[in-house]
Design a protein around this motif. Structure first.
Motif, PDB file in Angstrom:
ATOM      1  N   ALA A   1       0.832  -1.208   0.000  1.00  0.00           N
ATOM      2  CA  ALA A   1       0.000   0.000   0.000  1.00  0.00           C
ATOM      3  C   ALA A   1       0.865   1.256   0.000  1.00  0.00           C
ATOM      4  O   ALA A   1       0.560   2.221  -0.705  1.00  0.00           O
TER       5      ALA A   1
ATOM      6  N   TYR B   1      -5.589   5.342   7.401  1.00  0.00           N
ATOM      7  CA  TYR B   1      -6.410   4.323   6.748  1.00  0.00           C
ATOM      8  C   TYR B   1      -7.889   4.640   6.927  1.00  0.00           C
ATOM      9  O   TYR B   1      -8.316   5.107   7.986  1.00  0.00           O
TER      10      TYR B   1
ATOM     11  N   LYS C   1      -8.172   0.751   3.201  1.00  0.00           N
ATOM     12  CA  LYS C   1      -7.545   1.580   2.168  1.00  0.00           C
ATOM     13  C   LYS C   1      -6.624   2.625   2.804  1.00  0.00           C
ATOM     14  O   LYS C   1      -7.046   3.437   3.630  1.00  0.00           O
TER      15      LYS C   1
END
Length: 161
Positions: free
Chosen positions: A13, A48, A52
């Motif tokens: 990420a 977050y 995500k």
């Protein structure tokens, strides 16, 4: 939304957000993030929303007062007892910009550095971002000759406590 520090499971990420935020010559690589998280995962602030990653701020701690290019490249230079919190990246996915994500993370990084007894924080940025960082108390020290990262002109900014 939740703010947390980085662990190995955040590497993909982090790399994806960095790639969305910086041109290839300036973006940190997956390998660099693996090293950074290993040495100073507790000096990453990740925002977050569910699963995500929307934004993150990262950088290591050192006794050196100025940010240099070698710092980006060698995570092992991190010194947990160092005087200065360096900020290497302030990243927000383009579709989440102008929603206060980066500001929330910068305020947390500043609060943590103050609580940890640091002298302050140092970052570099492009000229267009000087007013943004000034809102958080950073002062422009001019174009630095210690960083030419990505072949760009960088202003060094410092927030001293």
């Amino acid at each position: 939304m939740v703010i947390k520090h980085a662990s190995r499971k955040d590497i993909a990420a982090l790399t994806a957000v960095e790639t969305a935020c910086f041109p290839p010559a300036e973006a940190a690589t997956e390998k660099e993030f693996i090293d950074r998280v290993q040495y100073y995962g507790n000096h990453f602030w990740l925002l977050y929303e569910g699963d995500k990653l929307l934004a993150f701020v990262d950088g290591f701690v050192t006794d050196e007062p100025d940010l240099t290019d070698v710092m980006y490249e060698d995570a092992a230079l991190h010194n947990e007892q160092g005087a200065w919190q360096m900020i290497f990246g302030v990243n927000t996915l383009p579709e989440y910009r102008r929603h206060g994500c980066a500001g929330q993370l910068l305020r947390r990084a500043v609060a943590d550095a103050r609580q940890q007894g640091r002298k302050g924080l140092v970052l570099t940025c492009k000229e267009r971002l000087l007013p943004y960082y000034a809102k958080f108390g950073f002062q422009d020290e001019g174009v630095t000759d210690k960083s030419t990262h990505g072949n760009a002109a960088w202003h060094q900014m410092r927030l001293s406590f």
